[in-house]
Scaffold this motif. Structure first.
Motif, mmCIF file in Angstrom:
data_model
loop_
_atom_site.group_PDB
_atom_site.id
_atom_site.type_symbol
_atom_site.label_atom_id
_atom_site.label_comp_id
_atom_site.label_asym_id
_atom_site.label_seq_id
_atom_site.Cartn_x
_atom_site.Cartn_y
_atom_site.Cartn_z
ATOM 1 N N GLU A 1 0.817 -1.222 0.000
ATOM 2 C CA GLU A 1 0.000 0.000 0.000
ATOM 3 C C GLU A 1 0.848 1.268 0.000
ATOM 4 O O GLU A 1 0.499 2.265 -0.641
ATOM 5 C CB GLU A 1 -0.923 -0.022 1.227
ATOM 6 N N MET A 2 1.993 1.212 0.680
ATOM 7 C CA MET A 2 2.865 2.396 0.769
ATOM 8 C C MET A 2 3.355 2.858 -0.610
ATOM 9 O O MET A 2 3.640 4.027 -0.823
ATOM 10 C CB MET A 2 4.094 2.101 1.636
ATOM 11 N N LEU A 3 3.478 1.907 -1.550
ATOM 12 C CA LEU A 3 3.992 2.262 -2.877
ATOM 13 C C LEU A 3 2.892 2.633 -3.864
ATOM 14 O O LEU A 3 3.185 3.117 -4.957
ATOM 15 C CB LEU A 3 4.794 1.087 -3.463
ATOM 16 N N TYR A 4 1.635 2.432 -3.448
ATOM 17 C CA TYR A 4 0.541 2.654 -4.398
ATOM 18 C C TYR A 4 0.540 4.069 -4.986
ATOM 19 O O TYR A 4 0.439 4.218 -6.218
ATOM 20 C CB TYR A 4 -0.805 2.345 -3.738
ATOM 21 N N PRO A 5 0.684 5.135 -4.173
ATOM 22 C CA PRO A 5 0.661 6.483 -4.765
ATOM 23 C C PRO A 5 1.761 6.688 -5.804
ATOM 24 O O PRO A 5 1.529 7.284 -6.863
ATOM 25 C CB PRO A 5 0.860 7.414 -3.558
ATOM 26 N N ASN A 6 2.966 6.193 -5.498
ATOM 27 C CA ASN A 6 4.099 6.321 -6.429
ATOM 28 C C ASN A 6 3.827 5.618 -7.754
ATOM 29 O O ASN A 6 3.985 6.182 -8.833
ATOM 30 C CB ASN A 6 5.354 5.689 -5.799
ATOM 31 N N VAL A 7 3.440 4.356 -7.652
ATOM 32 C CA VAL A 7 3.248 3.541 -8.852
ATOM 33 C C VAL A 7 2.037 4.033 -9.644
ATOM 34 O O VAL A 7 2.062 4.086 -10.878
ATOM 35 C CB VAL A 7 3.110 2.043 -8.470
ATOM 36 N N GLU A 8 0.991 4.433 -8.931
ATOM 37 C CA GLU A 8 -0.206 4.923 -9.606
ATOM 38 C C GLU A 8 0.081 6.229 -10.348
ATOM 39 O O GLU A 8 -0.384 6.436 -11.477
ATOM 40 C CB GLU A 8 -1.335 5.114 -8.579
ATOM 41 N N ARG A 9 0.874 7.111 -9.729
ATOM 42 C CA ARG A 9 1.228 8.364 -10.417
ATOM 43 C C ARG A 9 2.048 8.065 -11.679
ATOM 44 O O ARG A 9 1.820 8.645 -12.739
ATOM 45 C CB ARG A 9 2.017 9.275 -9.474
ATOM 46 N N LEU A 10 2.993 7.137 -11.545
ATOM 47 C CA LEU A 10 3.767 6.722 -12.713
ATOM 48 C C LEU A 10 2.860 6.196 -13.820
ATOM 49 O O LEU A 10 2.992 6.562 -14.983
ATOM 50 C CB LEU A 10 4.743 5.605 -12.316
ATOM 51 N N ARG A 11 1.919 5.319 -13.424
ATOM 52 C CA ARG A 11 1.024 4.704 -14.405
ATOM 53 C C ARG A 11 0.210 5.765 -15.148
ATOM 54 O O ARG A 11 0.029 5.685 -16.371
ATOM 55 C CB ARG A 11 0.081 3.725 -13.711
ATOM 56 N N LYS A 12 -0.266 6.750 -14.402
ATOM 57 C CA LYS A 12 -1.125 7.775 -15.005
ATOM 58 C C LYS A 12 -0.349 8.740 -15.894
ATOM 59 O O LYS A 12 -0.894 9.268 -16.860
ATOM 60 C CB LYS A 12 -1.840 8.568 -13.903
ATOM 61 N N GLU A 13 0.936 8.973 -15.542
ATOM 62 C CA GLU A 13 1.661 10.070 -16.196
ATOM 63 C C GLU A 13 2.742 9.643 -17.183
ATOM 64 O O GLU A 13 3.152 10.439 -18.025
ATOM 65 C CB GLU A 13 2.280 10.990 -15.125
ATOM 66 N N TYR A 14 3.220 8.382 -17.101
ATOM 67 C CA TYR A 14 4.433 8.068 -17.848
ATOM 68 C C TYR A 14 4.261 8.198 -19.351
ATOM 69 O O TYR A 14 5.135 8.737 -20.043
ATOM 70 C CB TYR A 14 4.981 6.680 -17.467
#
Length: 393
Positions: free
Chosen positions: A21-34
């Motif tokens: 769960e701690m990594l969800y914001p990081n990975v989700e932002r990457l997914r949305k923006e990359y």
């Protein structure tokens, strides 16, 4: 497009993002923006300029005359070994450091096995003035000492991983732990087409320059864009993903992935995931991995520090299941002999990872008019100690 990632980060049955769960914001932002970031004109311009002026691209597509004569066919070598830092890894780290800057990240972490990805990450961090921390297994630090020295010279802190087999898998575990503890300011530059979505696709997008150049160069040299075969070694599989990418949907081109059989497929000391693996989750994605009946990861082995990974990228797992790629494996002995043969026939000392791809030539039969491209993913400077001890040089 059967072989592209879908909107949920899957290649067929493999992929996804299985993360704390701690990594969800990081990975989700990457997914949305990359995708928006890497397809932006300004990003593409800066990326292409650095590939040309700093990395030294395009890399040559070299006709290996003496090797071709030996196998009575046409063999070309895509010379990724001539990239700055000595391997294809720099293509990905250039892309990811530019991405990290646009995401406002101030600190970079990475994992490395053979050390080439660590060197490439340390290189781009020095270039951009960003702090760099590289996790590396203690066993790999010993057998790849020159690369450890290079990383330190470039300003990176190299952090030993002392758990498990003390190799690439364990370095990746430690890097993920670091990322969990520092999610806000840290970007994790994963070195292969592994990890949670969007990493497998993102790394592939940065490596596809290999096959883009290959198409253009083949047209110049042979008058056609399509070879009969493309051969690449596979650990996690980033050099293979880059070499295969432009041809994934073109089934007239045979894609050949070569894994490390170590001391033999059934020896208990191997890293041939396509044969020994079954579906499971490792390092954030569902893929093929070597595991026991109760799901414990089996320790991989290869003489090559870059191929002893117990899994394979989800794209490659899909290519295997769909029979789009032919999966072979080479033992330590086969790879070492193939590497030495290239030295003596073409005056090129390959990385031991690449030597596994070269070993496929003895496992296949070709027509005289066939065109084979082998992705020469890295040079052998880092492996001289291994070559010296193996051949008593």
């Amino acid at each position: 497009m059967k072989y592209q990632v879908d909107d949920n980060g899957y290649y067929g049955a493999y992929g996804g993002a299985f993360i704390p769960e701690m990594l969800y914001p990081n990975v989700e932002r990457l997914r949305k923006e990359y995708r928006n970031i890497i397809e932006d004109d300004g990003f593409r311009k800066e990326f292409q300029e650095l590939l040309k002026e700093y990395v030294g691209r395009p890399t040559p597509l070299y006709f290996a005359k003496r090797l071709s004569e030996k196998y009575n066919t046409k063999i070309y070598l895509k010379r990724e070994d001539l990239c700055h830092t000595g391997a294809h890894k720099i293509n990905n780290t250039i892309g990811q450091i530019l991405l990290a800057k646009r995401l406002g990240k101030k600190r970079i972490i990475a994992e490395t096995g053979a050390g080439q990805h660590g060197v490439a990450t340390a290189t781009v961090c020095a270039l951009m003035g960003i702090d760099c921390f590289v996790y590396m297994g203690e066993v790999d630090m010993e057998r790849q000492a020159p690369n450890v020295a290079r990383m330190k010279m470039l300003g990176a802190e190299v952090i030993p991983a002392s758990s498990g087999s003390k190799t690439l898998k364990d370095a990746t575990n430690e890097a993920i732990r670091d990322w969990i503890n520092n999610p806000e300011d840290t970007h994790y530059i994963i070195g292969s087409v592994v990890g949670p979505h969007p990493y497998p696709d993102m790394v592939t997008q940065f490596q596809k320059v290999i096959s883009e150049e290959m198409q253009q160069q083949l047209k110049e040299k042979e008058g056609i864009e399509d070879p009969n075969y493309i051969i690449a070694c596979v650990g996690g599989g980033s050099n293979a993903a880059g070499a295969f990418y432009q041809y994934l949907e073109n089934e007239a081109v045979t894609l050949v992935a070569v894994e490390a059989a170590g001391k033999g497929i059934d020896s208990g000391e191997s890293a041939a995931t396509s044969v020994l693996g079954s579906p499971g989750v490792i390092h954030g994605s569902k893929t093929l991995l070597m595991q026991t009946e109760d799901g414990q990861i089996t320790e991989p082995y290869s003489i090559s520090a870059g191929l002893d990974y117990p899994g394979v990228g989800p794209l490659h797992a899909h290519l295997r299941d769909s029979n789009r790629a032919k999966f072979l494996s080479a033992t330590d002995a086969e790879a070492m002999e193939a590497g030495l043969q290239l030295c003596k026939l073409e005056g090129i000392i390959p990385a031991i990872e690449t030597s596994h791809a070269l070993a496929a030539l003895d496992q296949m039969s070709f027509q005289h008019e066939d065109i084979i491209v082998i992705n020469l993913s890295g040079r052998g400077d880092k492996d001289l100690d291994t070559y010296i001890h193996y051949f008593n040089l």
